[in-house]
Design a protein around this motif. Structure first.
Motif, PDB file in Angstrom:
ATOM      1  N   UNK A  13     -50.185 -17.279   3.635  1.00 23.80           N
ATOM      2  CA  UNK A  13     -49.666 -18.598   2.847  1.00 23.80           C
ATOM      3  C   UNK A  13     -49.887 -19.465   3.948  1.00 23.80           C
ATOM      4  N   UNK A  14     -50.809 -20.475   3.541  1.00 27.63           N
ATOM      5  CA  UNK A  14     -51.013 -21.564   4.625  1.00 27.63           C
ATOM      6  C   UNK A  14     -50.328 -22.889   4.105  1.00 27.63           C
ATOM      7  N   UNK A  15     -49.538 -23.534   4.955  1.00 27.71           N
ATOM      8  CA  UNK A  15     -48.841 -24.690   4.769  1.00 27.71           C
ATOM      9  C   UNK A  15     -49.328 -25.630   5.967  1.00 27.71           C
ATOM     10  N   UNK A  16     -49.546 -26.971   5.430  1.00 28.40           N
ATOM     11  CA  UNK A  16     -49.821 -28.086   5.818  1.00 28.40           C
ATOM     12  C   UNK A  16     -49.427 -29.414   5.721  1.00 28.40           C
ATOM     13  N   UNK A  17     -49.347 -30.226   6.571  1.00 29.34           N
ATOM     14  CA  UNK A  17     -49.111 -31.648   6.154  1.00 29.34           C
ATOM     15  C   UNK A  17     -50.454 -32.441   6.564  1.00 29.34           C
ATOM     16  N   UNK A  50     -54.814 -18.722  15.030  1.00 30.43           N
ATOM     17  CA  UNK A  50     -55.538 -18.328  13.687  1.00 30.43           C
ATOM     18  C   UNK A  50     -54.706 -17.753  12.732  1.00 30.43           C
ATOM     19  N   UNK A  51     -54.965 -17.537  11.692  1.00 33.62           N
ATOM     20  CA  UNK A  51     -54.428 -16.460  10.606  1.00 33.62           C
ATOM     21  C   UNK A  51     -54.744 -14.978  11.017  1.00 33.62           C
ATOM     22  N   UNK A  52     -54.711 -14.109   9.853  1.00 33.51           N
ATOM     23  CA  UNK A  52     -55.047 -12.829  10.480  1.00 33.51           C
ATOM     24  C   UNK A  52     -56.152 -12.671   9.263  1.00 33.51           C
ATOM     25  N   UNK A  53     -57.315 -12.115   9.898  1.00 34.73           N
ATOM     26  CA  UNK A  53     -58.536 -11.857   9.031  1.00 34.73           C
ATOM     27  C   UNK A  53     -58.184 -10.851   7.974  1.00 34.73           C
ATOM     28  N   UNK A  69     -48.618 -18.059   7.238  1.00 33.08           N
ATOM     29  CA  UNK A  69     -47.709 -17.081   7.136  1.00 33.08           C
ATOM     30  C   UNK A  69     -48.108 -15.763   6.552  1.00 33.08           C
ATOM     31  N   UNK A  70     -47.993 -14.872   7.164  1.00 31.69           N
ATOM     32  CA  UNK A  70     -48.143 -13.245   6.613  1.00 31.69           C
ATOM     33  C   UNK A  70     -47.244 -12.146   6.442  1.00 31.69           C
ATOM     34  N   UNK A  71     -46.660 -11.686   5.405  1.00 33.52           N
ATOM     35  CA  UNK A  71     -45.574 -11.036   5.152  1.00 33.52           C
ATOM     36  C   UNK A  71     -44.437 -11.597   5.656  1.00 33.52           C
TER      37      UNK A  71
END
Length: 154
Positions: A130-134, A122-125, A14-16
């Protein structure tokens, strides 16, 4: 290059307050790049990631790869993997590649992963993410391409 691999049942970035990348079963990759990285490191690590047998087969043994499973990858740039904490209390990131080079090599790494048929999100370089994982297992593996490339040369 350094890659932290986490086997996940789901993961997102998640970004913003906006989800920019999300996967279900597959691999979350935290990708760190140093100034000395190039095409050989990219190819070596990408192949290792997609072919590594870290998913369980019908007997509960880790015998299946991401490609066998048909899982997805969530790739997140992570310059802090090159944080040097040997001196003082604040990590030094001098070994991390400059952003321009790191972004170029990170994008090339993701392209290489896709060339094997993997779905890659991907995320944003350079963004605060915010990284969420199971974490599934949990299974977490650390790969360093410099160790792998040296072995190939021996």
């Amino acid at each position: 290059m350094r890659v932290v691999i986490q086997r996940v049942s789901k993961a997102s970035v998640t970004v913003d307050d906006q989800i920019v990348g999300a996967i279900d079963q597959g691999l979350l990759l935290l990708v760190g790049i140093t100034e000395n990285d190039g095409e050989e490191e990219i190819q070596t690590l990408a192949e290792k990631v997609v072919r590594m047998r870290i998913f369980e087969d019908e007997k509960g043994k880790m015998n299946r790869s991401l490609l066998d499973l048909g899982g997805a990858i969530l790739s997140v740039s992570q310059f802090t993997l090159y944080g040097d904490c040997r001196k003082g209390r604040r990590p030094s990131f001098m070994a991390a590649a400059r952003p321009e080079l790191a972004n170029l090599l990170y994008e090339r790494f993701n392209e290489q992963l896709r060339s094997y048929g993997a779905e890659v999100k991907t995320g944003i370089f350079g963004a605060m993410m915010d990284v969420s994982l199971h974490n599934d297992g949990p299974v977490t593996i650390l790969l360093d391409s410099h160790d792998l490339v040296k072995k190939k040369l021996s």
